[in-house]
Design an enzyme around this catalytic site. Structure first.
Site, PDB file in Angstrom:
ATOM      1  N   SER A   1     -14.183   2.595   3.152  1.00 36.86           N
ATOM      2  CA  SER A   1     -14.991   2.456   4.374  1.00 36.86           C
ATOM      3  C   SER A   1     -16.010   3.579   4.471  1.00 36.86           C
ATOM      4  CB  SER A   1     -14.099   2.485   5.615  1.00 36.86           C
ATOM      5  OG  SER A   1     -13.253   1.362   5.630  1.00 36.86           O
TER       6      SER A   1
ATOM      7  N   ASN B   1      -9.950  -0.212  -1.573  1.00 36.22           N
ATOM      8  CA  ASN B   1      -9.299  -0.416  -0.275  1.00 36.22           C
ATOM      9  C   ASN B   1     -10.312  -0.220   0.835  1.00 36.22           C
ATOM     10  OD1 ASN B   1      -7.099  -0.501  -1.933  1.00 36.22           O
ATOM     11  ND2 ASN B   1      -5.962   1.122  -0.900  1.00 36.22           N
ATOM     12  N   ILE B   2     -10.398  -1.192   1.703  1.00 36.55           N
ATOM     13  CA  ILE B   2     -11.328  -1.073   2.814  1.00 36.55           C
ATOM     14  C   ILE B   2     -10.570  -1.437   4.085  1.00 36.55           C
ATOM     15  CG2 ILE B   2     -12.254  -3.369   2.187  1.00 36.55           C
ATOM     16  CD1 ILE B   2     -14.912  -2.371   3.465  1.00 36.55           C
TER      17      ILE B   2
ATOM     18  N   GLU C   1      -4.420   8.359   7.468  1.00 38.64           N
ATOM     19  CA  GLU C   1      -4.106   6.937   7.493  1.00 38.64           C
ATOM     20  C   GLU C   1      -2.609   6.764   7.560  1.00 38.64           C
ATOM     21  OE1 GLU C   1      -6.051   3.369   5.324  1.00 38.64           O
ATOM     22  OE2 GLU C   1      -4.474   4.091   3.999  1.00 38.64           O
TER      23      GLU C   1
ATOM     24  N   ASP D   1       0.842  -1.202   0.000  1.00 33.63           N
ATOM     25  CA  ASP D   1       0.000   0.000   0.000  1.00 33.63           C
ATOM     26  C   ASP D   1       0.884   1.262   0.000  1.00 33.63           C
ATOM     27  OD1 ASP D   1      -2.431   1.298   0.032  1.00 33.63           O
ATOM     28  OD2 ASP D   1      -2.900   0.867   2.129  1.00 33.63           O
ATOM     29  N   HIS D   2       0.234   2.422   0.146  1.00 32.86           N
ATOM     30  CA  HIS D   2       0.896   3.737   0.107  1.00 32.86           C
ATOM     31  C   HIS D   2       2.395   3.753   0.435  1.00 32.86           C
ATOM     32  CE1 HIS D   2      -2.760   6.236  -0.092  1.00 32.86           C
ATOM     33  NE2 HIS D   2      -3.314   5.225   0.554  1.00 32.86           N
TER      34      HIS D   2
ATOM     35  N   HIS E   1      -9.567   4.385  -2.963  1.00 36.24           N
ATOM     36  CA  HIS E   1      -9.027   4.371  -1.593  1.00 36.24           C
ATOM     37  C   HIS E   1     -10.083   4.901  -0.633  1.00 36.24           C
ATOM     38  CE1 HIS E   1      -4.556   3.650  -1.855  1.00 36.24           C
ATOM     39  NE2 HIS E   1      -4.974   3.510  -3.099  1.00 36.24           N
TER      40      HIS E   1
ATOM     41  N   HIS F   1      -9.771   8.551   3.726  1.00 37.52           N
ATOM     42  CA  HIS F   1      -9.378   7.437   4.596  1.00 37.52           C
ATOM     43  C   HIS F   1     -10.124   7.585   5.915  1.00 37.52           C
ATOM     44  CE1 HIS F   1      -5.411   7.228   2.219  1.00 37.52           C
ATOM     45  NE2 HIS F   1      -6.075   6.124   1.957  1.00 37.52           N
TER      46      HIS F   1
HETATM   47 ZN   LIG Z   1      -5.203   4.721   0.710  1.00 31.43          ZN
END
Ligand SMILES: [Zn+2]
Length: 355
Positions: free
Chosen positions: A262, A281-282, A178, A105-106, A259, A221
């Site tokens: 949620s 992305n969750i 995040e 990820d990131h 991204h 995020h």
């Molecule tokens: Zn992200």
């Protein structure tokens, strides 16, 4: 359309491109979830949903997997944790009988030594096994000026393209906070990716290899009270149309990543997926699904968790089976797997695959 047939195990190279192309055609997407201590729950969710899952390690997630005891000054814990996480998934995916995409990820500019180390380990793995350790990596250079974002991304893509890996880049800024990066104060225009930036990314990266774009369309995020920033999935469609027209390409030429999934409504998710989102992305929702059953367990079994001996059934009754961390950790895994099955349904990928 017919379900896509896949083999259990890690999906890499051309098979990953075929998977994303199928997702766009079938208007479905795959959930991408943190694998630092929940890879098994993610694999179980994929088994129940009859769809592949994307397991990703963030910088701090990978560090956690290796152990927060370790020094991470030169990213050594994050590198070791990424490799260990990937090898764990590779070792058990077959036992679950599910196909899985492995991703990191990131990675902001200051964290590049992390991805450098993971790529080096991946190259050694490739030399031995003829396939990369991970399916794809992400670089998030959205804080840099566009041209330097794309120039660094191009360099990394040309290196990993030799292993037929895919690179995820970020254009525009995902709001919220995040992994220690706080974008909650970022100016509003940056929260929406511009079609001309997407076209520029296409022109720089398409000749080099396969890439996906984490685009900003008001997504954040974390889960916050609604109303602050408006989700505008139409922006993804604008970019698809613009690049298609300008470069005379077929329908939906780009693979988008959503991204901060949620807290999004099923309608918002469906609309974003219809514009070529292949990965969502969750994190926060699955963190909650993991933690909530533990909280309930601690509350309900409180009288059995006061000491090793003695509970409401008698002063000398042993509490071993209640104390065993696996008792409540597995409840956490079950909670998370159930939430992910819901995500597969929201993303339209539930039952759309054969394996
Ligand atoms: Zn992200």
């Amino acid at each position: 359309m017919a379900n896509l047939k896949l083999k259990p195990g890690v999906i890499t190279g051309d098979a990953l491109q075929e998977l994303f192309a199928y997702c766009k055609q079938a208007k479905c997407a795959l959930p991408a979830v943190n694998g630092s201590n929940s890879a098994n729950a993610a694999l179980e969710a994929a088994r129940q949903a009859k769809a592949p899952i994307i397991i990703q390690l963030s910088n701090t997630g990978a560090q956690f997997f290796a152990g927060k005891f370790l020094d991470n000054g030169a990213q050594q814990a994050s590198i070791a944790g990424s490799v260990a996480g990937a090898l764990h998934v590779r070792a058990v995916a077959g036992a679950y009988g599910v196909p899985v995409v492995l991703h990191t990820d990131h990675c902001a500019k200051k964290l590049l030594p992390w991805v450098d180390g993971v790529i080096a380990a991946g190259e050694a793995y490739f030399a031995k096994n003829g396939e990369p350790l991970f399916s794809s990596h992400m670089l998030d250079l959205s804080e840099e000026p566009l041209e330097s974002n794309l120039e660094i991304s191009r360099k990394y893509l040309s290196r990993i393209a030799r292993m037929k890996m895919t690179l995820e880049i970020e254009l525009g800024v995902t709001g919220g906070e995040e992994d220690g990066v706080d974008n909650s104060g970022v100016e509003h225009s940056k929260l929406y990716t511009s079609p001309s930036d997407v076209l520029r990314a296409y022109d720089v990266l398409h000749p080099v290899g396969h890439f996906t774009v984490a685009a900003a369309f008001g997504n954040t995020h974390g889960v916050y009270a609604p109303g602050n920033v408006k989700l505008r999935p139409g922006i993804l469609n604008d970019s698809q149309q613009f690049v298609r027209r300008e470069r005379k390409l077929g329908d939906k030429p780009l693979d988008f990543v959503f991204h901060g999934g949620s807290g999004s409504s099923p309608e918002e998710i469906r609309e974003a997926v219809s514009y070529g989102v292949v990965k969502m992305n969750i994190d926060t929702d699955t963190q909650w699904a993991f933690t909530d059953p533990v909280k309930k367990y601690m509350d309900e079994k409180g009288a059995y968790l006061k000491s090793q001996l003695g509970n409401p059934e008698g002063p000398e009754k042993p509490n071993k089976k209640y104390i065993d961390p696996r008792a409540w950790l597995h409840l956490a895994e079950k909670g998370m797997a159930a939430r992910l099955v819901e995500a597969f349904k929201d993303l339209g990928s539930y039952g759309k695959f054969d394996f």
